[in-house]
Design an enzyme around this catalytic site. Structure first.
Site, PDB file in Angstrom:
ATOM      1  CE1 TYR A   1      -2.818  -1.723 -10.501  1.00  0.00           C
ATOM      2  CE2 TYR A   1      -0.642  -2.631 -10.132  1.00  0.00           C
ATOM      3  CZ  TYR A   1      -1.907  -2.308  -9.666  1.00  0.00           C
ATOM      4  OH  TYR A   1      -2.230  -2.549  -8.367  1.00  0.00           O
TER       5      TYR A   1
ATOM      6  NE  ARG B   1       0.065  -1.573   0.323  1.00  0.00           N
ATOM      7  CZ  ARG B   1       0.190  -2.611  -0.481  1.00  0.00           C
ATOM      8  NH1 ARG B   1       0.646  -3.737  -0.033  1.00  0.00           N
ATOM      9  NH2 ARG B   1      -0.148  -2.565  -1.772  1.00  0.00           N
TER      10      ARG B   1
ATOM     11  CE  LYS C   1      -3.341  -5.124  -8.963  1.00  0.00           C
ATOM     12  NZ  LYS C   1      -2.801  -5.934  -7.883  1.00  0.00           N
TER      13      LYS C   1
ATOM     14  CD  GLU D   1      -5.076  -4.805  -5.574  1.00  0.00           C
ATOM     15  OE1 GLU D   1      -5.409  -5.940  -5.929  1.00  0.00           O
ATOM     16  OE2 GLU D   1      -3.894  -4.441  -5.523  1.00  0.00           O
ATOM     17  CG  ASP D   2      -3.043  -1.614  -3.037  1.00  0.00           C
ATOM     18  OD1 ASP D   2      -2.405  -2.684  -2.963  1.00  0.00           O
ATOM     19  OD2 ASP D   2      -2.778  -0.757  -3.883  1.00  0.00           O
TER      20      ASP D   2
ATOM     21  CG  ASP E   1      -3.357  -9.221  -6.790  1.00  0.00           C
ATOM     22  OD1 ASP E   1      -3.190 -10.389  -7.181  1.00  0.00           O
ATOM     23  OD2 ASP E   1      -2.751  -8.244  -7.278  1.00  0.00           O
ATOM     24  CG  ASP E   2      -2.199  -5.979  -2.072  1.00  0.00           C
ATOM     25  OD1 ASP E   2      -1.644  -5.462  -3.040  1.00  0.00           O
ATOM     26  OD2 ASP E   2      -3.342  -5.657  -1.694  1.00  0.00           O
TER      27      ASP E   2
ATOM     28  CG  ASN F   1       5.469  -2.301  -7.060  1.00  0.00           C
ATOM     29  OD1 ASN F   1       6.404  -2.425  -7.821  1.00  0.00           O
ATOM     30  ND2 ASN F   1       4.559  -3.232  -6.860  1.00  0.00           N
TER      31      ASN F   1
HETATM   32  P1  NAD Z   1       3.209  -4.073   4.359  1.00  0.00           P
HETATM   33  O1  NAD Z   1       3.047  -2.725   4.922  1.00  0.00           O
HETATM   34  O2  NAD Z   1       2.185  -5.110   4.662  1.00  0.00           O
HETATM   35  O3  NAD Z   1       4.627  -4.661   4.859  1.00  0.00           O
HETATM   36  C1  NAD Z   1       5.821  -3.964   4.847  1.00  0.00           C
HETATM   37  C2  NAD Z   1       6.818  -4.748   5.684  1.00  0.00           C
HETATM   38  O4  NAD Z   1       8.090  -4.134   5.544  1.00  0.00           O
HETATM   39  C3  NAD Z   1       6.502  -4.777   7.165  1.00  0.00           C
HETATM   40  O5  NAD Z   1       6.765  -6.056   7.677  1.00  0.00           O
HETATM   41  C4  NAD Z   1       7.509  -3.783   7.772  1.00  0.00           C
HETATM   42  O6  NAD Z   1       7.869  -4.112   9.089  1.00  0.00           O
HETATM   43  C5  NAD Z   1       8.672  -3.981   6.829  1.00  0.00           C
HETATM   44  N1  NAD Z   1       9.594  -2.850   6.820  1.00  0.00           N
HETATM   45  C6  NAD Z   1       9.317  -1.532   6.782  1.00  0.00           C
HETATM   46  N2  NAD Z   1      10.454  -0.818   6.835  1.00  0.00           N
HETATM   47  C7  NAD Z   1      11.459  -1.708   6.905  1.00  0.00           C
HETATM   48  C8  NAD Z   1      12.855  -1.576   6.998  1.00  0.00           C
HETATM   49  N3  NAD Z   1      13.444  -0.396   7.012  1.00  0.00           N
HETATM   50  N4  NAD Z   1      13.574  -2.715   7.058  1.00  0.00           N
HETATM   51  C9  NAD Z   1      12.997  -3.917   7.053  1.00  0.00           C
HETATM   52  N5  NAD Z   1      11.668  -4.106   6.945  1.00  0.00           N
HETATM   53  C10 NAD Z   1      10.919  -3.006   6.891  1.00  0.00           C
HETATM   54  O7  NAD Z   1       3.371  -3.906   2.822  1.00  0.00           O
HETATM   55  P2  NAD Z   1       3.230  -5.037   1.696  1.00  0.00           P
HETATM   56  O8  NAD Z   1       1.839  -5.126   1.229  1.00  0.00           O
HETATM   57  O9  NAD Z   1       3.866  -6.290   2.176  1.00  0.00           O
HETATM   58  O10 NAD Z   1       4.052  -4.379   0.502  1.00  0.00           O
HETATM   59  C11 NAD Z   1       5.430  -4.127   0.643  1.00  0.00           C
HETATM   60  C12 NAD Z   1       5.986  -3.681  -0.694  1.00  0.00           C
HETATM   61  O11 NAD Z   1       5.867  -4.738  -1.634  1.00  0.00           O
HETATM   62  C13 NAD Z   1       5.271  -2.468  -1.295  1.00  0.00           C
HETATM   63  O12 NAD Z   1       6.212  -1.561  -1.798  1.00  0.00           O
HETATM   64  C14 NAD Z   1       4.487  -3.058  -2.420  1.00  0.00           C
HETATM   65  O13 NAD Z   1       4.335  -2.159  -3.494  1.00  0.00           O
HETATM   66  C15 NAD Z   1       5.349  -4.214  -2.834  1.00  0.00           C
HETATM   67  N6  NAD Z   1       4.589  -5.244  -3.549  1.00  0.00           N
HETATM   68  C16 NAD Z   1       5.100  -5.703  -4.718  1.00  0.00           C
HETATM   69  C17 NAD Z   1       4.405  -6.635  -5.453  1.00  0.00           C
HETATM   70  C18 NAD Z   1       4.999  -7.159  -6.738  1.00  0.00           C
HETATM   71  O14 NAD Z   1       6.103  -6.882  -7.022  1.00  0.00           O
HETATM   72  N7  NAD Z   1       4.307  -7.923  -7.522  1.00  0.00           N
HETATM   73  C19 NAD Z   1       3.175  -7.067  -5.011  1.00  0.00           C
HETATM   74  C20 NAD Z   1       2.673  -6.597  -3.798  1.00  0.00           C
HETATM   75  C21 NAD Z   1       3.395  -5.681  -3.063  1.00  0.00           C
END
Ligand code: NAD
Length: 558
Positions: free
Chosen positions: A109, A162, A180, A251-252, A274-275, A415
């Site tokens: 993963y 995504r 997963k 997912e994603d 899951d996200d 991530n």
């Molecule tokens: P997403 O695309 O739905 O959301 C991203 C958000 O970040 C949006 O609101 C966007 O406006 C904002 N953003 C982008 N650039 C920015 C900046 N410069 N300043 C402020 N905000 C900004 O994505 P997501 O699904 O919410 O995932 C976001 C991140 O979280 C990814 O890197 C993903 O890998 C990570 N994530 C981590 C976990 C975990 O740790 N368990 C789980 C899910 C997602």
């Protein structure tokens, strides 16, 4: 749980089960034991001469796999080795993964799976899972029936738009459902035959892949709007027809589709994203266990998110649910504890550009574009990075948090590792060792001022396998917020003082199976309490859950 097997012509009846025979057996990953077949089995199953004469134990086979694993010079090569093993001998694969979970998880993963997805068509050997493309429109149920197992209980499906923080990878995103589902089995013991990875190919906007001869998805732009919704609707309806008892894990998906698809199915089908929801539960568990260091209740804290997408809003919504439940606040008052900054700036009432999912958090407050200025104005106790943008928690930002709080909570959840808002070392160094830190991808232990910290990973794998097992155990018809709250609470309860002493707000990964089993019990209990469970409650729920867990030890065929 017994493995299901559809018979082939080349098979041998042993007891009540029919197994493939000879070379077909060695090429069947479900039944293959390789050099561990006993002399008697070799004789009865037509394997004599097809294997070297010496019989290995499973432990010796694990030794061989690990010797090769450790010789590889890159994590991507290790990923390829493990997937090849999964395709050859599933039992041995899960033995290796379960016995070395801490080592294997970052390969199967995040972060390695991210690279594996980017290069998926280049490292591809054997297909796994189902690819359902626009060409299958009108025929999706028929395609689902091509899957060899009919009692599917967990489907993980992506449309590849995504992938982690890596953007649109089209059908190369298939590595994510595969990874997963491996974790469903490795962490919660859900039988591999119950698991089905699916990729919906609705095109891609990835310019590189559109020109890559080894990209094997449709070389077309993504469909949008009603056309997309119709395709997804047909898929969901087909799943419910063909695999009646299956969970659908989204997912994603990109956030332009994720919230809408989830909202359209979550009250009708046993499904979750899951996200949004899995991430929420793991992050809320992290917040709950960080209270053991920071003190106070969930409602006493103020949370400022960097990023207001699927992960951010998902975490915010579950935090609000938890604050209402645990501290008795109203919905409005609980939402006042959560603040968001997106790519444009602070989410506030005066903004006219806010997507639907952010509007609940648009507070009556002046608009601020800068994250540091937002921290100074709002004075949060916790900052949660879910922006997908690397190194946004700069030294001045983290130092400001350290000035405002004795134990600032700093979660850098983006991530893969390269996208984390700050590193573990930066968080500890810039707060003089006072940070309560968690990340999305793993960071190695780091030392500050003579003390070694073992940063916790807010890995969704703490939650989704246990949710799946709990839902299977009680045969829940839906998955609701209460189940995610129950899973978060159960995960936080399993953090022991030894974890906290090491700076870790999650249990050690080595305890994953017992953690998942406990979460499954909490989820099933919730299912019985809310009457979402369809199965009769067993006299001993804990024993029932444990009895469902797959054990990758070879069974004797004779
Ligand atoms: P997403 O695309 O739905 O959301 C991203 C958000 O970040 C949006 O609101 C966007 O406006 C904002 N953003 C982008 N650039 C920015 C900046 N410069 N300043 C402020 N905000 C900004 O994505 P997501 O699904 O919410 O995932 C976001 C991140 O979280 C990814 O890197 C993903 O890998 C990570 N994530 C981590 C976990 C975990 O740790 N368990 C789980 C899910 C997602």
């Amino acid at each position: 749980m017994t493995a299901e097997y559809e018979s082939t012509a080349n098979e041998t009846p042993v007891g009540k089960t029919k197994y493939p025979k000879g070379m077909a057996l060695l090429q069947n990953p479900v039944y293959n034991k390789g050099t561990a077949f006993t002399p008697k089995e070799r004789e009865l199953l037509g394997l004599q001469g097809l294997l070297p004469p010496e019989v290995n134990t499973q432990e010796e086979q694990v030794m061989r796999v690990m010797e090769n694993f450790n010789k590889k010079t890159s994590d991507l090569e290790r990923y390829v080795q493990l997937i090849a093993l999964q395709d050859r001998n599933e039992t041995l694969f899960y033995r290796v993964v379960m016995d070395n979970l801490e080592t294997m998880m970052p390969i199967l993963y995040t972060p390695t799976v991210g690279q594996a997805c980017q290069e998926f068509g280049h490292i591809f050997r054997r297909p796994r899972g189902l690819y359902i493309s626009l060409k299958d429109k009108g025929n999706i149920a028929k395609v689902l029936k091509n899957w060899p197992h009919r009692d599917v209980r967990v489907i993980v499906v992506t449309d590849g738009e995504r992938i982690l923080g890596l953007g649109d990878l089209g059908v190369f995103g298939m590595g994510i459902p595969i990874g997963k589902l491996s974790l469903y089995t490795a962490c919660a013991g859900i039988h591999p035959n119950y698991c089905l990875p699916i990729t919906l190919d609705v095109g891609t906007e990835n310019e590189g892949y559109l020109k890559d001869p080894l990209y094997f998805g449709l070389k077309e732009r993504r469909i949008r709007g009603a056309e997309y919704d119709e395709f997804v609707d047909e898929f969901i309806a087909a799943v419910k027809k063909v695999f009646k008892h299956s969970i659908i894990q989204l997912e994603d998906f990109a956030n332009i589709n994720a919230f809408r698809v989830l909202n359209s199915i979550k009250n009708k089908f046993c499904s979750f994203d899951d996200d949004i929801q899995g991430t929420a539960a793991v992050a809320v568990a992290g917040v709950m266990s960080s209270l053991k260091i920071t003190g106070g209740t969930l409602a006493d804290h103020k949370y400022l998110f960097l990023g207001a997408g699927e992960a951010g809003i998902g975490i915010g919504d579950l935090l609000v649910y938890s604050i209402m439940k645990e501290n008795g606040l109203s919905l409005e008052a609980a939402r006042q504890r959560c603040w968001f900054v997106d790519s444009k700036g602070l989410v506030v009432k005066s903004r006219t550009d806010l997507a639907e999912h952010k509007r609940h958090y648009a507070h009556d407050f002046p608009f601020i574009t800068d994250f540091q200025a937002a921290i100074e104005a709002i004075k949060p106790t916790a900052i949660i990075g879910v922006s997908g943008k690397a190194r946004m928690f700069t030294q001045p930002i983290v130092e400001t948090m350290a000035k405002l709080n004795p134990h600032p909570v700093i979660f850098a959840l983006s991530n893969p590792t390269s996208k984390a808002e700050c590193t573990a070392e930066q968080a500890y160094t810039w707060t003089e060792g006072r940070a309560v830190f968690a990340s999305g991808s793993p960071f190695p232990p780091c030392t500050y001022n003579g003390k070694t910290y073992y940063p916790g990973q807010g890995n969704n794998a703490y939650i989704f396998p246990g949710i799946g097992l709990g839902v299977i155990a009680c045969d829940a018809k839906l998955i609701d917020d209460e189940m995610f709250y129950a899973s978060a609470k159960s995960l936080a309860e399993q953090v022991i003082p030894e974890d906290l002493a090491l700076g870790r707000i999650y249990p050690a990964l080595t305890r994953m199976r017992e953690v998942s089993a406990a979460i499954a019990v909490a989820v099933a209990e919730s299912g019985y309490a809310t009457k979402l469970a369809r199965a009769e409650r067993p006299a001993d729920l804990v024993a029932h859950v444990k009895s469902l867990m797959y054990d990758p030890t070879y069974q004797a065929y004779v």
